[in-house]
Design a protein around this motif. Structure first.
Motif, PDB file in Angstrom:
ATOM      1  N   ALA A 231       0.772  -1.105   0.146  1.00 40.63           N
ATOM      2  CA  ALA A 231      -0.135   0.002  -0.029  1.00 40.63           C
ATOM      3  C   ALA A 231       0.812   1.091  -0.153  1.00 40.63           C
ATOM      4  CB  ALA A 231      -1.032   0.178   1.319  1.00 40.63           C
ATOM      5  N   ARG A 232       1.935   1.305   0.761  1.00 43.75           N
ATOM      6  CA  ARG A 232       2.863   2.435   0.915  1.00 43.75           C
ATOM      7  C   ARG A 232       3.556   2.521  -0.540  1.00 43.75           C
ATOM      8  NH1 ARG A 232       0.670   1.923   5.252  1.00 43.75           N
ATOM      9  NH2 ARG A 232      -0.872   2.882   3.881  1.00 43.75           N
ATOM     10  N   GLU A 233       3.853   1.437  -0.980  1.00 39.62           N
ATOM     11  CA  GLU A 233       4.493   1.645  -2.493  1.00 39.62           C
ATOM     12  C   GLU A 233       3.524   2.146  -3.483  1.00 39.62           C
ATOM     13  OE1 GLU A 233       6.616  -2.874  -2.107  1.00 39.62           O
ATOM     14  OE2 GLU A 233       6.023  -2.329  -4.102  1.00 39.62           O
ATOM     15  N   LEU A 234       2.525   1.997  -3.432  1.00 42.76           N
ATOM     16  CA  LEU A 234       1.442   2.420  -4.501  1.00 42.76           C
ATOM     17  C   LEU A 234       1.315   3.889  -4.154  1.00 42.76           C
ATOM     18  CD1 LEU A 234      -1.502  -0.145  -4.650  1.00 42.76           C
ATOM     19  CD2 LEU A 234       0.047   0.470  -6.379  1.00 42.76           C
ATOM     20  N   GLU A 235       0.926   4.290  -2.746  1.00 40.18           N
ATOM     21  CA  GLU A 235       0.892   5.506  -2.476  1.00 40.18           C
ATOM     22  C   GLU A 235       2.249   6.489  -2.951  1.00 40.18           C
ATOM     23  OE1 GLU A 235       0.029   5.592   1.854  1.00 40.18           O
ATOM     24  OE2 GLU A 235      -1.786   4.801   1.196  1.00 40.18           O
ATOM     25  N   ALA A 236       3.359   5.779  -2.892  1.00 40.68           N
ATOM     26  CA  ALA A 236       4.666   6.524  -3.006  1.00 40.68           C
ATOM     27  C   ALA A 236       4.625   6.931  -4.780  1.00 40.68           C
ATOM     28  CB  ALA A 236       5.954   5.765  -2.836  1.00 40.68           C
ATOM     29  N   GLU A 237       4.137   5.637  -5.582  1.00 40.40           N
ATOM     30  CA  GLU A 237       4.037   5.827  -6.931  1.00 40.40           C
ATOM     31  C   GLU A 237       2.901   6.572  -7.394  1.00 40.40           C
ATOM     32  OE1 GLU A 237       3.998   2.162  -8.926  1.00 40.40           O
ATOM     33  OE2 GLU A 237       4.002   2.916 -11.185  1.00 40.40           O
ATOM     34  N   PHE A 238       1.741   6.645  -6.841  1.00 36.91           N
ATOM     35  CA  PHE A 238       0.668   7.540  -7.087  1.00 36.91           C
ATOM     36  C   PHE A 238      -0.032   8.484  -6.123  1.00 36.91           C
ATOM     37  CE2 PHE A 238       0.646   3.259  -9.057  1.00 36.91           C
ATOM     38  CZ  PHE A 238       0.782   3.630 -10.588  1.00 36.91           C
ATOM     39  N   PRO A 239       0.655   9.555  -5.693  1.00 37.55           N
ATOM     40  CA  PRO A 239       0.398  10.198  -4.590  1.00 37.55           C
ATOM     41  C   PRO A 239      -0.967  10.637  -4.302  1.00 37.55           C
ATOM     42  CG  PRO A 239       2.444  11.163  -5.716  1.00 37.55           C
ATOM     43  CD  PRO A 239       1.702  10.196  -6.587  1.00 37.55           C
ATOM     44  N   ARG A 240      -1.740  10.852  -5.419  1.00 40.22           N
ATOM     45  CA  ARG A 240      -3.079  11.105  -5.383  1.00 40.22           C
ATOM     46  C   ARG A 240      -4.020  10.160  -4.887  1.00 40.22           C
ATOM     47  NH1 ARG A 240      -4.364  14.841 -10.720  1.00 40.22           N
ATOM     48  NH2 ARG A 240      -6.298  14.809  -9.590  1.00 40.22           N
ATOM     49  N   GLY A 241      -3.629   8.856  -5.242  1.00 35.66           N
ATOM     50  CA  GLY A 241      -4.333   7.623  -4.748  1.00 35.66           C
ATOM     51  C   GLY A 241      -4.470   7.376  -3.292  1.00 35.66           C
ATOM     52  N   LYS A 242      -5.695   6.909  -2.966  1.00 33.32           N
ATOM     53  CA  LYS A 242      -5.650   6.465  -1.364  1.00 33.32           C
ATOM     54  C   LYS A 242      -5.867   4.891  -1.544  1.00 33.32           C
ATOM     55  CE  LYS A 242      -8.571  10.354  -0.341  1.00 33.32           C
ATOM     56  NZ  LYS A 242      -9.943  10.937  -0.699  1.00 33.32           N
ATOM     57  N   THR A 243      -5.371   4.276  -0.331  1.00 32.31           N
ATOM     58  CA  THR A 243      -5.322   2.997  -0.175  1.00 32.31           C
ATOM     59  C   THR A 243      -6.010   2.429   1.161  1.00 32.31           C
ATOM     60  OG1 THR A 243      -3.068   2.741   0.694  1.00 32.31           O
ATOM     61  CG2 THR A 243      -3.113   2.702  -1.671  1.00 32.31           C
ATOM     62  N   GLY A 244      -6.352   1.293   0.947  1.00 34.91           N
ATOM     63  CA  GLY A 244      -6.810   0.410   2.115  1.00 34.91           C
ATOM     64  C   GLY A 244      -6.478  -0.993   2.249  1.00 34.91           C
ATOM     65  N   ILE A 245      -6.409  -1.658   3.250  1.00 29.68           N
ATOM     66  CA  ILE A 245      -6.232  -3.111   3.228  1.00 29.68           C
ATOM     67  C   ILE A 245      -7.195  -3.810   3.988  1.00 29.68           C
ATOM     68  CG2 ILE A 245      -3.560  -2.685   3.190  1.00 29.68           C
ATOM     69  CD1 ILE A 245      -3.583  -3.740   5.979  1.00 29.68           C
ATOM     70  N   VAL A 246      -7.388  -5.217   3.308  1.00 26.44           N
ATOM     71  CA  VAL A 246      -7.994  -6.133   4.054  1.00 26.44           C
ATOM     72  C   VAL A 246      -7.321  -7.411   4.125  1.00 26.44           C
ATOM     73  CG1 VAL A 246     -10.378  -7.641   3.636  1.00 26.44           C
ATOM     74  CG2 VAL A 246     -10.379  -5.297   3.363  1.00 26.44           C
ATOM     75  N   VAL A 247      -7.481  -7.948   5.680  1.00 30.70           N
ATOM     76  CA  VAL A 247      -6.817  -9.025   5.605  1.00 30.70           C
ATOM     77  C   VAL A 247      -7.696 -10.306   5.891  1.00 30.70           C
ATOM     78  CG1 VAL A 247      -4.737 -10.170   7.129  1.00 30.70           C
ATOM     79  CG2 VAL A 247      -5.044  -7.431   6.854  1.00 30.70           C
ATOM     80  N   LEU A 248      -7.543 -11.346   5.073  1.00 37.79           N
ATOM     81  CA  LEU A 248      -8.157 -12.428   5.007  1.00 37.79           C
ATOM     82  C   LEU A 248      -7.693 -13.606   4.290  1.00 37.79           C
ATOM     83  CD1 LEU A 248     -11.003 -13.466   6.195  1.00 37.79           C
ATOM     84  CD2 LEU A 248     -12.266 -12.601   4.324  1.00 37.79           C
ATOM     85  N   ASP A 249      -7.468 -14.659   5.000  1.00 35.45           N
ATOM     86  CA  ASP A 249      -6.842 -15.807   4.135  1.00 35.45           C
ATOM     87  C   ASP A 249      -8.121 -16.327   3.240  1.00 35.45           C
ATOM     88  OD1 ASP A 249      -5.887 -18.191   3.271  1.00 35.45           O
ATOM     89  OD2 ASP A 249      -4.697 -18.569   4.986  1.00 35.45           O
ATOM     90  N   SER A 250      -7.720 -16.430   1.880  1.00 35.22           N
ATOM     91  CA  SER A 250      -8.703 -17.051   1.125  1.00 35.22           C
ATOM     92  C   SER A 250      -8.917 -18.632   1.118  1.00 35.22           C
ATOM     93  CB  SER A 250      -8.370 -16.897  -0.413  1.00 35.22           C
ATOM     94  OG  SER A 250      -8.052 -15.451  -0.560  1.00 35.22           O
TER      95      SER A 250
END
Ligand SMILES: NC(=O)c1ccc[n+]([C@@H]2O[C@H](COP(=O)([O-])OP(=O)(O)OC[C@H]3O[C@@H](n4cnc5c(N)ncnc54)[C@H](OP(=O)(O)O)[C@@H]3O)[C@@H](O)[C@H]2O)c1
Length: 315
Positions: free
Chosen positions: A87-106
């Protein structure tokens, strides 16, 4: 003489076959020429896409491409630390984008998966916008290149859970959220192995589920006039963490594949090939007899198995 031949019933049959084949080919090829309608799911530039299996390979490629096209992204995975890092990598590459995470084993899904709707709602409440795209990407084969009974109970279940069962339930739970905004989209990642391939029979069957589920749900959403569009994307070989082979024109990276897949949105087919060169390879399924194709596939599976065993030996 030539003109007389032209009038025989067989010639008419030949012409009709030629016309039908050209029409089918044109229909197939046009899916790569039509412009993507992805932006209709993000008219306000505030909407969110949720990508399952988002920490690597094609899934992370989808996250990058969705961010680059103005979506905020919720990354799903099983490892919280890796999810946060991605998520931090994405925010660094796309500063205008927001991220969230969902943790769940499939794997080993139970009724607690229904709580994922609450988790997604919390993210949307905090940042604004609607969930408008769900990319059902998580998947893989727990025990490839083996006979069916070479799988333990746990391995066979893992493959079915990861590719099929999780997709079924997360879609069931999130479809109402996808309808909360103007319009939603579900993209299910399938594979050429849905054709029915030896030595990966469990995985292959799980992708068969993906394709039938996608077609059934698409018809159901149209019939019930729901505000959600359903599509699948058929995928050939891609260089990823899960399938680490040399990259070439026919073996793209996860990001190239994801970009191609998003370009197919709105192409008019329920399950198109995502990537042109995979489509070209896929023509062989229409042209050659199944027995011949299976002989070639078995040879390929055995060489991949040998490659995997030699990598394992090297540690
Ligand atoms: N690569 C190909 O050649 C190819 C071809 C046709 C179709 N596909 C399909 O494309 C999709 C993605 O494949 P890929 O090659 O990109 O896979 P990959 O590189 O192995 O990445 C799989 C992703 O799913 C996550 N994941 C794995 N098991 C999980 C679990 N039990 N619970 C939650 N998350 C889990 C992984 O997270 P971790 O980081 O925690 O492992 C990772 O983020 C799959 O549906 C696959 O069947 C791939």
């Amino acid at each position: 003489m030539a003109l007389e031949n032209w009038k025989t019933p067989l010639s008419y049959l030949g012409l009709a076959t030629l016309a039908y084949t050209s029409l089918q080919l044109n229909r197939q090829a046009s899916i790569f020429l039509l412009p993507s309608t992805l932006q209709r799911y993000n008219l306000t530039s505030k909407n969110w896409a949720l990508v399952t299996g988002a920490t690597d390979g094609i899934g992370f490629g989808f996250c990058q491409e969705l961010c680059s096209r103005g979506f905020n992204v919720i990354l799903h995975g099983r490892n919280a630390t890796k999810l946060e890092r991605r998520a931090r990598e994405l925010e660094a590459e796309f500063p205008r984008g927001k991220t969230g995470i969902v943790v769940l084993d499939s794997v080993g899904v139970d009724s607690s998966i229904d709580e994922i709707a609450t988790q997604v709602h919390e993210i949307l409440k905090q940042h604004g916008g609607y969930l408008s795209v769900l990319v059902n990407n998580v998947g893989g084969d727990a025990k490839p290149y083996t006979l069916l009974d070479g799988n333990t109970f746990a391995e066979a279940q893992e493959t079915m859970d990861k590719n099929a069962v999780f997709m079924l339930h997360i879609t069931r739970v999130l479809i109402p959220l996808l309808e909360e905004g103007e319009r939603g989209l579900v993209l299910n990642i399938s594979s050429v192995s849905a054709y029915g391939m030896p030595y990966i029979s469990v995985y292959s069957a799980s992708k068969g589920f993906v394709e039938t589920f996608t077609r059934a749900l698409e018809a159901e959403c149209v019939a019930a006039r729901r505000k959600v569009d359903i599509m699948g994307l058929r995928v050939g070989t891609v260089k990823t963490a899960g399938f680490d082979i040399a990259e070439n024109l026919f073996v793209p990276t996860g990001r190239v594949l994801a970009s191609a897949g998003l370009n197919r949105v709105g192409c008019g087919q329920v399950i198109p090939y995502a990537y042109f060169w995979h489509w070209l390879q896929g023509l062989s399924f229409y042209i050659f007899p199944r027995r011949l194709l299976m002989n070639v596939t078995v040879k390929k599976m055995m060489s991949l198995k040998a490659e995997q065993e030699s990598k394992e030996k090297q540690g």
